[in-house]
Design an enzyme around this catalytic site. Structure first.
Site, PDB file in Angstrom:
ATOM      1  CD  GLU A  26      47.889  15.726  23.934  1.00 59.26           C
ATOM      2  OE1 GLU A  26      48.693  15.782  23.006  1.00 59.26           O
ATOM      3  OE2 GLU A  26      47.835  14.787  24.756  1.00 59.26           O
ATOM      4  CG  ASP A 139      62.347   7.824  17.922  1.00 64.38           C
ATOM      5  OD1 ASP A 139      62.054   8.831  18.601  1.00 64.38           O
ATOM      6  OD2 ASP A 139      61.637   7.380  16.998  1.00 64.38           O
ATOM      7  CB  SER A 141      59.179  11.186  23.355  1.00 60.69           C
ATOM      8  OG  SER A 141      58.285  12.282  23.485  1.00 60.69           O
ATOM      9  CG  ASP A 143      56.116  13.923  25.058  1.00 59.12           C
ATOM     10  OD1 ASP A 143      56.168  14.960  24.370  1.00 59.12           O
ATOM     11  OD2 ASP A 143      55.288  13.015  24.860  1.00 59.12           O
ATOM     12  CE  LYS A 160      50.991   8.550  22.291  1.00 60.24           C
ATOM     13  NZ  LYS A 160      51.522   9.613  23.163  1.00 60.24           N
TER      14      LYS A 160
END
Length: 309
Positions: A26, A139, A141, A143, A160
Site C-alpha cells: 500500500e 464504525d 473498517s 477493510d 490495530k
C-alpha cells in the site's frame, strides 16, 4: 495487462511477463502517519527487503488519474512531500480517477487494485476492524468488507490494537474470511505479539501458506485470506504496557469521529510512548515484508505463476 486504467512500471511489468514472485504494497505508508523523511525511507526499506529476498515489490497508488502498480522513487517523493495527496479507499477510486487526481491507497483500495492487476499477495502492517462502542458509532473498517469480496491474500500483524479485537474476529468469521496464524495459535495484537484470543488455524511455513492460496484459488472462493504474522517478541510492546496508553488516547479522542479517529489515536500513542510505537510499527512491517516475499516465492515455485490460477 491491457487495462487502460492501470500504469504498470517497468520492474513489475517485467516480473509479470517473466512470472516472477510479486508482493503488492500500500502507499498510505508514504503519505500518512509519520514525518516526511521517515515515510519515504520506510517505503523504500520495505521494497528493498522484498527485493533482497528475491521477490519484486509493487507499491500501489493513484497518480495523476492512473492506478500505478509499482512506483519509481520520484513519484514516491511526490506522494510523501505533497499536501495535495488524497487518501483513497475503494469507494474513492472512481472519483480520484475521473478527476485526474493523485492519492495513496488504503488497505481496501490496495486489495482492489492488486486484484485488478492480477496480483494475489499483499503485505501491510495491521488491518482495520471493528471500533470500540460500535453499537453507537457503527464504525467498522471497510477493510473487512474488502476481505470478504476480493480474493487477495493479506499478510498483516493482526488488527490495530486500538480496535475491538474480539468483535473484529467475529466480523471476519461472519464474512467467511479464514484467519491463519503464522507460527502462532493466537491472534496478534499489532504492537503486542499476542492478544490471548485463540485462532482456529495455524501454519508454520511459507510453503504451507502458498499451498493454502492455491487451494483457495482452485475452489474459486471469492474472498481473501488473512495471514496473521505476530510482531517479533524482541520488538513488541507488551500488552500490559500498551493497553493503558491506548485507553488514555481513546479517552482523549472522545470528541473525534469518522476517518480522523485512527490517525489521531496512532499519533497520540506515538507521543505517549515517546516514539516506541513507531519503532514497533516499523519492525512489524519489516517482518511482514520478509514473510510476504517468502510466500510469494513459494507460490511462484508451486504454480509457476504469480497470477491467479
Amino acid at each position: 495487462m491491457t487495462n487502460e486504467l492501470l500504469h504498470i512500471n517497468d520492474e513489475v511489468a517485467y516480473a509479470l511477463n517473466a512470472k516472477l514472485p510479486i508482493v503488492a504494497l500500500e502507499s498510505t505508508i508514504i503519505s500518512n502517519g509519520m514525518p516526511y523523511h521517515d515515510t519515504l525511507a520506510t517505503a523504500l526499506l520495505v521494497e528493498k527487503i522484498i527485493r533482497d529476498k528475491g521477490a519484486v515489490p509493487a507499491t500501489i497508488a493513484i497518480y495523476q488519474g492512473k492506478i500505478h502498480i509499482g512506483l519509481d522513487t520520484a513519484i514516491m517523493e511526490r506522494l510523501a512531500n505533497s499536501d495535495e495527496i488524497m487518501r483513497a479507499s475503494r469507494r474513492d477510486i472512481p472519483y480520484v480517477l475521473s478527476q485526474k487526481l493523485s492519492a495513496s491507497t488504503t488497505i481496501a483500495a490496495t486489495m482492489f487494485c492488486a486484484h485488478l492487476a492480477q496480483l494475489p499477495l499483499f503485505v501491510t502492517g495491521g488491518i482495520g476492524g471493528v471500533h470500540h462502542h460500535v453499537n453507537e458509532s457503527f464504525d467498522i473498517s471497510e477493510d473487512l468488507i474488502e476481505l470478504s469480496s476480493t480474493p487477495v491474500t493479506v499478510v498483516c500483524s493482526g488488527a490495530k490494537s486500538i480496535l475491538d479485537l474480539p468483535k473484529t474476529l467475529e466480523m471476519l468469521e461472519t464474512q467467511g474470511i479464514a484467519v491463519i496464524g503464522y507460527q502462532t495459535n493466537e491472534f496478534p495484537a499489532f504492537f503486542s505479539h499476542s492478544s490471548g484470543i485463540p485462532l482456529l488455524h495455524c501454519l508454520n511455513t511459507a510453503d504451507e501458506i502458498a499451498s493454502l492460496m492455491r487451494y483457495q484459488h482452485k475452489l474459486n472462493i471469492s474472498n481473501g485470506l488473512l495471514i496473521a504474522n505476530p510482531i517479533p517478541k524482541s520488538a513488541e510492546i507488551p500488552d500490559n504496557q500498551i493497553m493503558p496508553i491506548i485507553k488514555q488516547a481513546q479517552h482523549e479522542a472522545q470528541h473525534i469521529n469518522g476517518k480522523s479517529i485512527t490517525p489521531f489515536l496512532l499519533q497520540r500513542i506515538a507521543e505517549l510512548t515517546a516514539g516506541q510505537s513507531l519503532k514497533a510499527n516499523l519492525e512489524l512491517i519489516k517482518n511482514n515484508a520478509l514473510l510476504g516475499a517468502e510466500i510469494a516465492i513459494a507460490y511462484q515455485q508451486q504454480t509457476g505463476n504469480t497470477r491467479f490460477l
